[in-house]
Structure formats: structure tokens, C-alpha cells
Scaffold this active site. Structure first.
Site, PDB file in Angstrom:
ATOM      1  N   ARG A   1     -16.905 -18.284 -59.269  1.00 20.22           N
ATOM      2  CA  ARG A   1     -17.984 -17.199 -58.439  1.00 20.22           C
ATOM      3  C   ARG A   1     -17.510 -16.194 -58.404  1.00 20.22           C
ATOM      4  NH1 ARG A   1     -19.031 -20.223 -53.170  1.00 20.22           N
ATOM      5  NH2 ARG A   1     -21.141 -19.273 -53.194  1.00 20.22           N
TER       6      ARG A   1
ATOM      7  N   LEU B   1      -9.195 -17.871 -52.316  1.00 19.71           N
ATOM      8  CA  LEU B   1      -8.307 -18.348 -51.363  1.00 19.71           C
ATOM      9  C   LEU B   1      -6.952 -19.270 -51.895  1.00 19.71           C
ATOM     10  CD1 LEU B   1     -10.795 -19.369 -48.600  1.00 19.71           C
ATOM     11  CD2 LEU B   1      -9.783 -17.324 -48.776  1.00 19.71           C
TER      12      LEU B   1
ATOM     13  N   GLY C   1     -14.622 -10.604 -49.182  1.00 18.95           N
ATOM     14  CA  GLY C   1     -14.015  -9.284 -49.850  1.00 18.95           C
ATOM     15  C   GLY C   1     -15.146  -8.909 -51.006  1.00 18.95           C
TER      16      GLY C   1
ATOM     17  N   GLU D   1     -17.081  -6.693 -48.902  1.00 20.08           N
ATOM     18  CA  GLU D   1     -16.324  -5.395 -48.428  1.00 20.08           C
ATOM     19  C   GLU D   1     -16.249  -4.356 -49.845  1.00 20.08           C
ATOM     20  OE1 GLU D   1     -12.524  -6.088 -46.187  1.00 20.08           O
ATOM     21  OE2 GLU D   1     -12.609  -7.873 -47.184  1.00 20.08           O
TER      22      GLU D   1
ATOM     23  N   ALA E   1     -17.822 -14.072 -54.430  1.00 17.08           N
ATOM     24  CA  ALA E   1     -17.587 -15.109 -53.380  1.00 17.08           C
ATOM     25  C   ALA E   1     -16.525 -14.635 -52.429  1.00 17.08           C
ATOM     26  CB  ALA E   1     -17.649 -16.430 -53.951  1.00 17.08           C
TER      27      ALA E   1
ATOM     28  N   GLU F   1     -14.426 -14.945 -42.474  1.00 15.82           N
ATOM     29  CA  GLU F   1     -13.150 -14.836 -42.050  1.00 15.82           C
ATOM     30  C   GLU F   1     -12.714 -15.607 -40.709  1.00 15.82           C
ATOM     31  OE1 GLU F   1     -13.835 -12.069 -45.441  1.00 15.82           O
ATOM     32  OE2 GLU F   1     -15.115 -12.969 -43.703  1.00 15.82           O
TER      33      GLU F   1
ATOM     34  N   ARG G   1     -12.322 -19.242 -40.940  1.00 13.30           N
ATOM     35  CA  ARG G   1     -11.173 -19.543 -41.911  1.00 13.30           C
ATOM     36  C   ARG G   1      -9.760 -19.135 -41.304  1.00 13.30           C
ATOM     37  NH1 ARG G   1     -14.588 -18.425 -47.480  1.00 13.30           N
ATOM     38  NH2 ARG G   1     -16.002 -20.230 -47.401  1.00 13.30           N
TER      39      ARG G   1
ATOM     40  N   LEU H   1     -12.464 -13.244 -51.413  1.00 15.55           N
ATOM     41  CA  LEU H   1     -10.933 -13.556 -52.126  1.00 15.55           C
ATOM     42  C   LEU H   1     -10.893 -15.034 -52.722  1.00 15.55           C
ATOM     43  CD1 LEU H   1      -8.767 -11.933 -49.496  1.00 15.55           C
ATOM     44  CD2 LEU H   1      -9.487 -10.915 -51.699  1.00 15.55           C
TER      45      LEU H   1
END
Length: 270
Positions: A34, A74, A117, A120, A70, A140, A143, A72
Site C-alpha cells: 500500500r 511498521l 506518514g 504528513e 498507508a 499513531e 498504535r 510508515l
């Protein structure tokens, strides 16, 4: 659209570039993820935005597949140390600063997931074209992490601190229509599949402006917004002199006064 364009410096496989006249179309090529932001992708975009050839007059960014970005990846964060998390934040902040103060206009075409992100990054672009399939989230807080690529600075100025706090704490998701009309997150809203064409059309229209005028807008407006009023007025005065002292700007004014250039007309904004 032409064939894939060989950028002056090597880019990772997670990025591809095509040239449409003088407009560079940059594609995030991690559709299987993604278009999540891994270090390779972020560093690759830093290289791209730091090596734009002189003949390119604008950049349009979009994501391959069904999503813009989608957030960072993770998988790269789950076992990071504090020092490593600082490194991730530094490269993200540096990229988005480079985009915001790019020498050329940067347009993002948003569709599907625009999360964390990815949002951002979109906030650092100068114009955002949203397809009605787009949706936005800042998960964020849910999570256990925090915005790390300049979003805590840019997004409150763009959509308001209360909205950012709500999105981070509650995981609230905004659909494209709501974000466009209420938050004013995007400047243009189009039907699914039409975003890239709209973005390129806008980029070509903007490229017809005097280059120094485009540069002045990109470089000065964000800085004036951060200055106190008197400093802002002084910066504005300096930019007036710089922009109007350009030979091309003088010719454009002469053309307008001699009725060689069109007057402002109403037209659909999309």
C-alpha cells in the site's frame, strides 16, 4: 505520457519516473505494501527531489495501485531502539522539508489510503488533488507512536490542532468529501481515476507562470506565515521587488497591458 524516464541519478525500484512535457510524474511503487514508507523509499524520494534537472518545471506524485500511501512500514519500527527511531524521524523530516521548499511546484494526487506518514508527506506538497476514493487517518496514538515526519508542525496549521488531536487519539477516519469541504485538506476534488490527469493539467498550467514567480510563492508564503506581521511585510516587499524585477515578469506585464495576454476568466476548479 512518455516512456519511463531515466533520472540523472539512480533511484530505487520502489520509485519510477515518467516525463510529460516538462512535468515529472513520480510514482510510489510499493503497491503490495500500500506504498508504505520504508527507509529505502524515503531516501529514494530525497534523492529525487534533490536532483531535479533544469528542464523539469513541476512534479506530480501519486501511488501505484489502490492507495497513495498507508504510512510508515511498521515492520521497520517494531524492534527499533530510541536512536534508530530518531534516525527514521530525521530522514522523514528532511524529505518533507525538501518537498515543501522544493524549487518547483509539487502536486500530490491522493487516492485510497492516505494515512500517518503518507498524510504528513501529502501535507508538505503545495497542491493536493484528492480523488473521492481517498480517506485520511492519523492512527499513531492508537498504535503507541507519534507523528515523526513534520506532521505535528504542518498538519495543525493545515487542518487545525483540535482535528489532529482527535484523529491521533480516537483513530477517526475522514473521507475525501468531508476532508475537502470541512477541513479544506485538498484544494481539488475529482472522481476516482481522474486525479492524475487533473494533477498533470494543473502542473502544466502552473509551469506557464514566470519561473521566478513560482519560486517566490513556494519559498516565501510558508515563511511569511511563520513570521511576525512586520517581518512578514518586509519579506513581502522584498519578494515584490525580486519577482517584478525579473525580465520575464516585465514582458508578461507589457503583454497584458498591450492586450496580448488574456484577462482573468471564470473556470471550473474541480
Amino acid at each position: 505520457m512518455t516512456e519511463p524516464y531515466k533520472w540523472p541519478v539512480p533511484l530505487p525500484e520502489s520509485l519510477s519516473v515518467k516525463l510529460d512535457d516538462t512535468i515529472a510524474v513520480l510514482t510510489l511503487n510499493r503497491a503490495h505494501k500500500r506504498n508504505a514508507l520504508c527507509d529505502e523509499l524515503v531516501l529514494g524520494m530525497q534523492v529525487f527531489f534533490s536532483s531535479i534537472p533544469a528542464h523539469v518545471q513541476g512534479v506530480v506524485v501519486h501511488g501505484a495501485g489502490g492507495d497513495f500511501c498507508a504510512g510508515l512500514d511498521l515492520n521497520e519500527l517494531k524492534e527499533t531502539s530510541v536512536a534508530e527511531s530518531f534516525d527514521t524521524s530525521i530522514i522523514g523530516q528532511r524529505l518533507n522539508d525538501t518537498v515543501q521548499f522544493c524549487k518547483l511546484p509539487v502536486i500530490s494526487v491522493l487516492h485510497g489510503a492516505v494515512i500517518g506518514g503518507g498524510l504528513e508527506f501529502a501535507a508538505s506538497t503545495h497542491i493536493r488533488v484528492a480523488e473521492r476514493s481517498a480517506y485520511y487517518a492519523l492512527p499513531e496514538g492508537t498504535r503507541g507512536i507519534f507523528l515523526g515526519s513534520g506532521g505535528s508542525v504542518r498538519l495543525p496549521r493545515l487542518i487545525g490542532a483540535a482535528t489532529v488531536i482527535d484523529m491521533m487519539l480516537s483513530g477517526r477516519v475522514y473521507e475525501a468529501e468531508e476532508a475537502h469541504h470541512i477541513l479544506r485538506l485538498s484544494q481539488y476534488l475529482v472522481d476516482p481515476g481522474q486525479g492524475l490527469q487533473k494533477g498533470i493539467e494543473l502542473a502544466k498550467r502552473i509551469a506557464k507562470n514566470a519561473p521566478l514567480a513560482n519560486f517566490a510563492v513556494i519559498q516565501s508564503i510558508p515563511r511569511i506565515c511563520e513570521q511576525d506581521p512586520q517581518a512578514g511585510l518586509f519579506t513581502e516587499m522584498l519578494m515584490v521587488g525580486i519577482a517584478q524585477g525579473d525580465d520575464e515578469a516585465k514582458q508578461r506585464l507589457r503583454d497584458f497591458l498591450e492586450r496580448k495576454a488574456n484577462k482573468v476568466q471564470r473556470h471550473s476548479q474541480g
